[in-house]
Design an enzyme around this catalytic site. Structure first.
Site, PDB file in Angstrom:
ATOM      1  N   ASN A   1      -4.400  -1.379  -2.109  1.00  0.00           N
ATOM      2  CA  ASN A   1      -4.894  -1.775  -0.797  1.00  0.00           C
ATOM      3  C   ASN A   1      -5.455  -3.188  -0.932  1.00  0.00           C
ATOM      4  OD1 ASN A   1      -6.201  -2.197   1.581  1.00  0.00           O
ATOM      5  ND2 ASN A   1      -7.184  -0.199   1.647  1.00  0.00           N
ATOM      6  N   SER A   2      -4.688  -4.151  -0.457  1.00  0.00           N
ATOM      7  CA  SER A   2      -5.089  -5.546  -0.640  1.00  0.00           C
ATOM      8  C   SER A   2      -6.399  -5.842   0.072  1.00  0.00           C
ATOM      9  CB  SER A   2      -4.010  -6.465  -0.086  1.00  0.00           C
ATOM     10  OG  SER A   2      -3.963  -6.334   1.313  1.00  0.00           O
TER      11      SER A   2
ATOM     12  N   ASP B   1       1.140  -5.751   9.839  1.00  0.00           N
ATOM     13  CA  ASP B   1       1.005  -4.754  10.915  1.00  0.00           C
ATOM     14  C   ASP B   1       0.090  -5.305  12.006  1.00  0.00           C
ATOM     15  OD1 ASP B   1       2.591  -3.044   9.450  1.00  0.00           O
ATOM     16  OD2 ASP B   1       0.899  -2.097   8.435  1.00  0.00           O
TER      17      ASP B   1
ATOM     18  N   LEU C   1       3.388 -12.000   5.576  1.00  0.00           N
ATOM     19  CA  LEU C   1       4.554 -12.074   6.443  1.00  0.00           C
ATOM     20  C   LEU C   1       4.708 -10.796   7.267  1.00  0.00           C
ATOM     21  CD1 LEU C   1       7.209 -13.817   4.145  1.00  0.00           C
ATOM     22  CD2 LEU C   1       5.095 -14.686   5.121  1.00  0.00           C
TER      23      LEU C   1
ATOM     24  N   ILE D   1       0.817  -1.218   0.000  1.00  0.00           N
ATOM     25  CA  ILE D   1       0.000   0.000   0.000  1.00  0.00           C
ATOM     26  C   ILE D   1       0.847   1.263   0.000  1.00  0.00           C
ATOM     27  CG2 ILE D   1      -0.288   0.311   2.504  1.00  0.00           C
ATOM     28  CD1 ILE D   1      -3.324   0.696   1.892  1.00  0.00           C
TER      29      ILE D   1
ATOM     30  N   THR E   1      12.418 -12.121   4.286  1.00  0.00           N
ATOM     31  CA  THR E   1      12.004 -10.716   4.238  1.00  0.00           C
ATOM     32  C   THR E   1      12.817  -9.854   5.185  1.00  0.00           C
ATOM     33  OG1 THR E   1      10.325 -10.846   5.991  1.00  0.00           O
ATOM     34  CG2 THR E   1       9.625 -11.412   3.735  1.00  0.00           C
ATOM     35  N   GLU E   2      12.776  -8.574   4.923  1.00  0.00           N
ATOM     36  CA  GLU E   2      13.492  -7.583   5.710  1.00  0.00           C
ATOM     37  C   GLU E   2      13.028  -7.622   7.169  1.00  0.00           C
ATOM     38  OE1 GLU E   2      12.399  -7.429   2.653  1.00  0.00           O
ATOM     39  OE2 GLU E   2      14.332  -7.034   1.724  1.00  0.00           O
ATOM     40  N   GLU E   3      11.717  -7.751   7.331  1.00  0.00           N
ATOM     41  CA  GLU E   3      11.147  -7.772   8.671  1.00  0.00           C
ATOM     42  C   GLU E   3      11.613  -9.038   9.401  1.00  0.00           C
ATOM     43  OE1 GLU E   3       9.565  -4.945   9.270  1.00  0.00           O
ATOM     44  OE2 GLU E   3       9.348  -5.549  11.366  1.00  0.00           O
TER      45      GLU E   3
HETATM   46  C1  LIG Z   1       5.475  -4.844   8.854  1.00  0.00           C
HETATM   47  S1  LIG Z   1       5.484  -4.786   7.105  1.00  0.00           S
HETATM   48  C2  LIG Z   1       6.041  -6.367   6.587  1.00  0.00           C
HETATM   49  C3  LIG Z   1       6.614  -6.323   5.214  1.00  0.00           C
HETATM   50  C4  LIG Z   1       7.118  -7.621   4.634  1.00  0.00           C
HETATM   51  N1  LIG Z   1       6.064  -8.611   4.481  1.00  0.00           N
HETATM   52  C5  LIG Z   1       8.264  -8.177   5.484  1.00  0.00           C
HETATM   53  O1  LIG Z   1       8.066  -9.243   6.080  1.00  0.00           O
HETATM   54  O2  LIG Z   1       9.305  -7.566   5.549  1.00  0.00           O
HETATM   55  C6  LIG Z   1       3.787  -4.769   6.655  1.00  0.00           C
HETATM   56  C7  LIG Z   1       3.587  -4.212   5.276  1.00  0.00           C
HETATM   57  O3  LIG Z   1       2.234  -4.330   4.877  1.00  0.00           O
HETATM   58  C8  LIG Z   1       1.857  -3.161   4.175  1.00  0.00           C
HETATM   59  N2  LIG Z   1       0.395  -3.046   4.241  1.00  0.00           N
HETATM   60  C9  LIG Z   1      -0.368  -2.765   5.324  1.00  0.00           C
HETATM   61  N3  LIG Z   1      -1.659  -2.752   5.014  1.00  0.00           N
HETATM   62  C10 LIG Z   1      -1.734  -3.034   3.688  1.00  0.00           C
HETATM   63  C11 LIG Z   1      -2.808  -3.142   2.776  1.00  0.00           C
HETATM   64  N4  LIG Z   1      -4.072  -2.959   3.179  1.00  0.00           N
HETATM   65  N5  LIG Z   1      -2.543  -3.437   1.491  1.00  0.00           N
HETATM   66  C12 LIG Z   1      -1.267  -3.614   1.069  1.00  0.00           C
HETATM   67  N6  LIG Z   1      -0.217  -3.524   1.894  1.00  0.00           N
HETATM   68  C13 LIG Z   1      -0.444  -3.228   3.182  1.00  0.00           C
HETATM   69  C14 LIG Z   1       2.598  -2.072   4.894  1.00  0.00           C
HETATM   70  O4  LIG Z   1       2.714  -0.909   4.118  1.00  0.00           O
HETATM   71  C15 LIG Z   1       3.916  -2.733   5.185  1.00  0.00           C
HETATM   72  O5  LIG Z   1       4.854  -2.535   4.173  1.00  0.00           O
END
Ligand SMILES: C[S@@+](CC[C@H](N)C(=O)[O-])C[C@H]1O[C@@H](n2cnc3c(N)ncnc32)[C@H](O)[C@@H]1O
Lengths: 430, 273
Positions: B142-143, B165, B162, B110, B240-242
């Protein structure tokens, strides 16, 4: 904090007072009665007894106290439901007219439908969650509804059960129509999505099913802010035909100030077999009649019926035999007057598709409407002697309200930042 | 606000890969706010030639005036099969891309700047490794609202969530990407037998995701043996980075991997009253 949770359409309520809310009409499937909702008021005229029905509330629940947003009769006319901004969903029996159940929803209610077997009432709230409640009195869960599925944070504009009862169909402001399998026991949720019907390029405003003996599963018609009516096979989620009703009715696609403003389809009303499809569309003083050929799977315009006066219907109703088309125009919470309702009837719909052209659809004179002047007095209430100007004001106000609620504004980056700031200001003040 | 500033030098001089610090963005986006990005009308309107030029020619016709219009595509030789939801900086896609070189995959993200970063990252990898990474792409969306606009019924074989939030507060639970209602949509998008992978370092969220999946009639947990044998499982915590951040801090992770199952007709809705 709640503010940030709410979508644009929702947060745009001007402080205090209610929003402009369009008048609604519903006709008993056997034309035994006609109901009009305006603001928080529900008016019913009994065509069998030829008198107005007084509504008795036996549910012990509160009466509607804010705009009614959705009304409908059940398939055989035994039940009726009303729901709206006061978060109440009321289920009525129609003989006699009595409220048998009041469900208090968590959010404002935007759509309601009764399953064809009369066992369930389903409604959608402003957060896009669809709920179900039983109509059967002995249920434990009497005053409560269960959430069964959701359109993530979108406003649901219309809910319909498919003729064979297999599906519940929901339409939203995000151009989507979702077809969900309606389970035998819906209280633990409706998890199986049969299809999405995607193709509209603006909010979807209304839904209506048509079916014939050869096609008992039925086909779906949908109207949209994109000015089209579309025909769908809901089982496959496939688009069968698109009818550009706006341009066929000669409505321009520009209204001067803003570019690309399509006239939104406001309501669709069909005879059970699809031979008559009446369509209300913003800016048109009358209705467009379509015919739906289910074997060829096509939709075509047969006629534009003009009212010969200022009358843009806000809602349409028809019995299953489709003898007459009932129309209402009006709105509550208007700047000019508190509320305003006008009812008109068109007859001769059935004939117009066939070869015998001696019976053209025509607007019925006031005293020839079933129920006559008495019915009009009941359904229109006071303030029915509106002037031309008022009628135009109604049409404009309803159009603006629909746009406010359902069209997504494209904010510039600066404006967005400003809006965010304002939101934060409000938070701090509390 | 910081989002609007730096867009200039994206590439790192030494290896051509984009540098993450130029794409830093707000930590969280509100998934409920309205969209300001284009959304395809339907899956047939997704322009595969933009995402996978190696596999698809542009789906357009050009008229006499040189104006080209996109033709929705009804029959494709190949469809996207993996979706990484909230893909962040794209680490998982990069790993999956070489592990499943013939499978088309997409990340959905997003945040605008983060999406741009992943785009650049994939382009740089394609450039540096001819013939590789052609099957991975990313889209800003926005998924939680638009998955049905991208994928048909039963199109996907794997979905990844993965380190989503956490949205701790109870009233914000409805913002979580795994929820009972959203699982209905994921079940619609996944083919029967398809797998949904979730992982988090937040215990409470791990419980939540597992409970949602466990309670859903269209999902069942995969067996221990399958879990151990699936090469993808190992990537969940490492790719993943996280995940790498959590691993650096010796954090605990909570994984739930479920299979999309079909309902027997008689089962419909007769789960508990
Ligand atoms: C904590 S990060 C984890 C990123 C990645 N999966 C990793 O493991 O490194 C969560 C990601 O989900 C994205 N995100 C949150 N809500 C979303 C939505 N409704 N649609 C698409 N992406 C979303 C955020 O912008 C963020 O980059």
């Amino acid at each position: 904090m709640e503010e940030t949770m709410i979508e644009e359409g929702e947060s745009n309520r001007e402080g205090g007072g209610g929003e402009v809310s369009p008048a609604l009409i519903a006709v008993h499937p056997l034309e035994k009665s006609v109901a009009v909702a305006i603001g928080s008021e529900l008016r019913v005229f009994d065509l069998i007894e030829d008198c107005s029905s007084s509504l008795v509330d036996g549910s012990g629940g509160p009466l509607h106290s804010d705009s009614i947003r959705a009304i409908c009769f059940g398939a055989n006319g035994r039940l009726f439901a009303s729901a709206g901004d006061d978060k109440l969903v009321k289920v009525w029996t129609t003989n006699p007219w009595q409220c048998v159940r009041t469900v208090i929803a968590e959010k404002r209610v935007s759509a309601v439908a009764i399953s064809h077997d009369g066992l369930f009432v389903s409604f959608a709230d402003k957060f896009g969650v669809v709920w179900v409640t039983g109509t059967d009195g002995d249920h434990e869960i009497k005053e409560k509804a269960s959430p069964i599925f959701g359109h993530y944070c979108s406003i649901i504009t219309s809910l319909e059960f498919s003729p064979d009862g297999r599906f519940i169909v929901s339409a939203d402001r995000d151009f989507k129509i979702r077809v969900t399998v309606f389970p035998k026991n819906p209280f633990s949720g409706a998890h199986e999505i049969q299809s999405f019907c995607l193709g509209h390029t603006e909010f979807v405003s209304c839904l209506s099913f048509v079916c014939t003996q050869e096609h008992p599963q039925g086909f779906l018609l949908s109207g949209s802010g994109d000015s089209t009516v579309r025909l769908w096979d809901v089982t496959a989620g496939s688009l069968l035909d698109t009818c550009e009703v706006g341009s066929k009715a000669g409505l321009s696609e520009c209204d001067g100030e803003e570019e690309n403003v399509y006239s939104a389809i406001t309501d669709i009303c069909t005879s059970a077999d699809g031979s008559v499809v009446a369509v209300g569309i913003q800016s048109l003083h009358g209705v467009v009649l379509l015919s739906c050929d289910l074997s060829a799977r096509t939709l075509s315009v047969i006629k534009v019926v003009s009212m010969g006066e200022t009358f843009v219907p806000t809602s349409l109703g028809m019995s299953s035999s489709a003898e007459r088309l009932w129309m209402v125009t009006g709105a509550s919470n208007l700047p000019v007057c508190p509320s305003f309702t006008h009812v008109r009837v068109i007859s001769g719909l059935k004939k117009c598709g066939s070869d015998s052209s001696d019976h053209e659809p025509a607007v019925v004179e006031e005293n020839e409407i079933p129920g006559g002047i008495k019915l009009l007095e009941k359904l229109q209430g006071s303030g029915s002697n509106a002037k031309e100007d008022d009628l135009l004001a109604v049409a404009e106000a309803v159009k603006a309200a629909m746009r406010n609620q359902l069209i997504k504004r494209q904010y510039s980056v600066e404006k967005r930042e400003l809006r965010k700031k304002r939101r934060n200001d409000r938070k701090i003040k509390r | 606000m910081s989002e609007n500033k730096k867009v200039k030098t994206k590439a790192n001089n030494s290896n051509g890969l984009p540098r993450k610090r130029f794409y830093r963005a707000r930590a969280h986006s509100n998934p409920l706010s309205d969209s300001h990005f284009p959304v395809p009308i339907a899956p047939s309107h997704v322009d595969y030639s933009l995402h996978y030029p190696h596999y698809f020619h542009p789906d357009t016709t050009t008229d006499d005036n040189g104006v080209s219009t996109f033709i929705p595509c009804k029959t494709r030789s190949k469809k996207i099969q993996f979706a990484d939801i909230g893909c962040g900086f794209g680490g998982l896609l990069i790993s999956l891309s070489t592990l499943f070189p013939e499978t088309l995959m997409i990340g959905m993200e997003i945040r605008d700047k983060v999406t741009e970063y992943v785009k650049e990252r994939i382009l740089a990898l394609r450039e540096a490794n001819p013939g590789q990474y052609q099957n991975a792409s990313v889209v800003r969306t926005n998924s939680m609202k638009y998955i049905p606009n991208y994928f048909e019924k039963g199109q996907l074989s794997k979905m990844f969530f993965l380190f989503p939030d956490p949205h701790f507060k109870e009233k914000n639970h409805r913002r979580r990407v795994i929820s009972p209602h959203l699982l209905d949509e994921y079940a619609y998008t996944l083919q029967v037998g398809g797998i949904i992978y979730t992982i988090t370092d937040v215990e409470e969220l791990g419980e939540w995701m597992k409970d949602c999946l466990e309670d859903h009639p269209l999902f069942e947990a995969i067996s221990k043996e399958e879990f151990a044998a699936d090469p993808v499982v190992k990537l969940l915590s490492s790719a993943t980075e996280e995940g790498q951040k959590v691993a650096r801090n010796d954090g605990q992770t909570f994984t739930a991997v479920y299979r999309r199952i079909s309902l027997v007709a008689t089962d419909l809705g007769i789960h508990e009253v």
